[in-house]
Design a protein around this motif. Structure first.
Motif, short mmCIF file in Angstrom:
data_model
loop_
_atom_site.label_atom_id
_atom_site.label_comp_id
_atom_site.label_asym_id
_atom_site.label_seq_id
_atom_site.Cartn_x
_atom_site.Cartn_y
_atom_site.Cartn_z
N HIS A 247 1.07 -1.32 -0.54
CA HIS A 247 0.29 0.36 0.17
C HIS A 247 0.43 1.23 -0.07
O HIS A 247 1.37 1.68 0.87
CB HIS A 247 -1.35 0.29 1.18
N ASP A 248 0.76 1.92 -1.32
CA ASP A 248 1.60 3.39 -0.82
C ASP A 248 3.04 2.90 -0.64
O ASP A 248 3.48 4.11 -0.04
CB ASP A 248 0.52 4.68 0.01
N HIS A 249 3.80 3.16 -0.74
CA HIS A 249 5.38 2.56 -0.86
C HIS A 249 5.41 3.59 -0.47
O HIS A 249 6.72 3.50 -0.21
CB HIS A 249 5.86 0.84 -0.92
N ARG A 250 5.94 4.59 -1.73
CA ARG A 250 6.52 5.42 -2.26
C ARG A 250 5.62 7.03 -1.43
O ARG A 250 6.04 8.11 -1.92
CB ARG A 250 5.68 5.62 -4.12
N ASN A 251 4.82 6.57 -0.81
CA ASN A 251 3.92 8.02 0.65
C ASN A 251 3.60 8.93 -0.75
O ASN A 251 3.96 9.41 -0.77
CB ASN A 251 5.60 8.46 1.30
N LEU A 252 2.75 8.88 -1.92
CA LEU A 252 2.52 9.70 -2.92
C LEU A 252 2.10 10.56 -2.89
O LEU A 252 2.06 11.39 -2.74
CB LEU A 252 1.40 8.82 -4.13
N LEU A 253 0.75 10.67 -1.33
CA LEU A 253 0.55 11.44 -1.11
C LEU A 253 0.90 12.62 -0.17
O LEU A 253 0.23 14.00 -0.54
CB LEU A 253 -0.47 11.12 0.44
N ASP A 254 2.21 12.55 -0.24
CA ASP A 254 3.38 13.24 1.15
C ASP A 254 3.80 14.43 -0.75
O ASP A 254 5.14 14.26 -0.75
CB ASP A 254 4.33 13.37 1.76
N ILE A 255 2.99 15.37 -0.75
CA ILE A 255 3.56 16.02 -2.47
C ILE A 255 5.23 17.26 -1.43
O ILE A 255 5.64 17.35 -1.94
CB ILE A 255 2.61 17.42 -2.16
N ALA A 256 4.32 17.42 -0.23
CA ALA A 256 5.73 18.72 0.12
C ALA A 256 7.18 17.35 -0.05
O ALA A 256 8.29 17.89 0.15
CB ALA A 256 5.55 19.15 2.44
N LEU B 191 -1.08 15.28 -8.78
CA LEU B 191 0.69 14.78 -8.25
C LEU B 191 0.99 13.93 -9.92
O LEU B 191 2.31 13.40 -10.11
CB LEU B 191 0.02 13.44 -8.17
N ALA B 192 -0.25 13.57 -10.28
CA ALA B 192 0.33 13.01 -12.33
C ALA B 192 0.90 14.18 -12.61
O ALA B 192 1.97 13.27 -13.19
CB ALA B 192 -1.29 13.13 -12.99
N ARG B 193 1.31 15.31 -12.18
CA ARG B 193 2.42 16.12 -13.48
C ARG B 193 3.38 16.34 -12.46
O ARG B 193 4.28 16.68 -12.73
CB ARG B 193 1.95 17.43 -13.40
N MET B 194 3.39 15.91 -11.39
CA MET B 194 4.46 15.81 -10.59
C MET B 194 5.62 15.30 -10.76
O MET B 194 6.82 15.16 -10.77
CB MET B 194 4.07 15.73 -9.07
N MET B 195 4.74 13.78 -10.63
CA MET B 195 5.57 12.37 -10.84
C MET B 195 5.93 12.16 -12.00
O MET B 195 7.08 11.56 -13.10
CB MET B 195 4.51 10.82 -10.72
N ALA B 196 5.28 13.41 -13.43
CA ALA B 196 5.79 13.27 -15.42
C ALA B 196 7.17 14.19 -15.07
O ALA B 196 8.26 14.07 -16.39
CB ALA B 196 5.30 13.88 -15.59
N ILE C 26 10.23 15.80 -19.52
CA ILE C 26 10.26 17.22 -18.58
C ILE C 26 9.74 18.32 -20.03
O ILE C 26 8.54 19.24 -18.81
CB ILE C 26 11.34 17.57 -17.92
N ARG C 27 10.56 18.58 -20.40
CA ARG C 27 9.71 19.77 -21.06
C ARG C 27 7.75 19.80 -21.74
O ARG C 27 7.41 20.50 -21.45
CB ARG C 27 10.53 20.10 -21.90
N ARG C 28 7.85 18.71 -21.87
CA ARG C 28 6.65 18.17 -22.66
C ARG C 28 5.48 17.98 -21.46
O ARG C 28 4.23 18.76 -21.03
CB ARG C 28 6.88 16.64 -22.94
N ALA C 29 6.21 18.01 -19.89
CA ALA C 29 5.58 17.67 -18.54
C ALA C 29 4.75 18.53 -18.06
O ALA C 29 4.02 19.26 -18.11
CB ALA C 29 6.00 17.12 -17.62
N LEU C 30 5.70 20.02 -18.26
CA LEU C 30 5.65 20.97 -18.08
C LEU C 30 4.82 22.15 -18.91
O LEU C 30 4.62 23.96 -17.87
CB LEU C 30 6.96 21.71 -17.81
#
Length: 305
Positions: free
Chosen positions: A149-158, A266-271, A298-302
């Motif tokens: 379960h969420d082993h990457r701690n995805l919810l913690d954006i900070a 989150l999607a853009r951040m992971m991108a 990264i250029r595409r993601a931004l």
């Protein structure tokens, strides 16, 4: 052993060792040629004949991951709409290599490097449909069969933003001022610290090295399922930003279904996060082609719609 980088191996599997392990346990394959075809963060990959690939963990963390793949991947057959490697041969630990390994059906294709925006856009609906079906797999069933379960701690954006700022400090001496400033400006605009939990079964590691395209540049397969876990769908939806050009995002989300703003954050951040890692690894390995692919991702993601 302490690794300097997250992609450093804890142990290496040579071609002679892989041949010995495979042919000893699966003698029906012993007439087939074996060839090293890839080395990822977690596994080293060999092609055996025309029809199979074998993956051997090269880092301690990958041992449990490959066990999980062996259990969960066969359960996804009724859900997945794109080709993926199906486990066929379950290698057992031995004195020569004290860890499990897996043999899968071979999925043809090439990594999606250097594609045009039109080629990328042509896969928008296929990618969205694939993820919609994957994310429909019952998460409780995944957990019952070893899905973390969420082993990457995805919810913690900070926390992720802090990591990315550290990555940027590492990258800054190697990249242009324009690229550095673009990433820094993006991070400065991420103001949310945490997002609300949502649970789906994730591939967990969708990027240029785990996606395949056919000759026309359309998506043809998804590989490397070692990060299968239950977590926030935004992790997989990064492809809407990392793989697809801005004009293809609306068709993608239309086919996938309604997505809230936190999920898109989150999607853009992971991108951006994943290709930053790929970029650092490429610089470390003097791989200019992958470094450029990571930069363009990264250029595409931004880029905004």
């Amino acid at each position: 052993m302490t690794n300097a980088n997250p992609w450093d191996a804890d142990w290496e599997v040579s071609e002679p060792l892989a041949s010995a392990l495979i042919f000893r346990q699966f003698p029906q394959l012993s007439s087939m040629p074996i060839k090293l075809i890839g080395c990822g963060w977690d596994n080293v990959v060999f092609r055996v004949g025309d029809d199979y690939v074998f993956r051997f963990p090269r880092r301690n963390v990958a041992v449990e991951l490959i066990k999980k793949e062996g259990v969960l991947l066969p359960m996804l057959a009724a859900f997945l709409t794109l080709p993926y490697p199906k486990p066929v041969f379950y290698g057992e630990p031995s004195n020569d290599y004290p860890f499990p390994f897996l043999g899968y059906t071979f999925v043809p294709g090439t990594f999606p490097k250097g594609l045009t925006d039109e080629q990328r856009a042509s896969s928008a609906v296929a990618l969205a449909t694939f993820l919609k079906r994957l994310h429909a797999f019952p998460p409780e069933h995944a957990r019952e069969n070893g899905g973390e379960h969420d082993h990457r701690n995805l919810l913690d954006i900070a926390q992720r933003k802090e990591k990315m700022q550290t990555f940027l400090s590492t990258l800054a001496v190697h990249i242009s001022d324009e690229d550095r400033d673009a990433i820094a400006n993006y991070l400065g605009q991420v103001l949310i610290n945490r997002i609300s939990p949502r649970e789906v079964l994730l591939h967990g590691d969708l990027h240029v090295k785990n996606m395949l395209v056919g000759e026309a540049g359309q998506i043809s397969g998804i590989i490397d399922w070692g990060d299968l876990n239950v977590g926030h769908p935004g992790a997989d939806l990064n492809v809407a930003y990392s793989f697809l050009p801005p004009q293809a995002r609306q068709p993608f989300f239309h086919a996938y279904g309604e997505v809230d703003e936190e999920t898109k954050i989150l999607a853009r951040m992971m991108a951006v996060y994943i290709p930053m890692l790929l970029w650092m690894q490429a610089i470390d390995n003097h791989d200019e082609e992958m470094a450029e692919e990571a930069r363009m991702t990264i250029r595409r993601a931004l880029a905004n719609e």
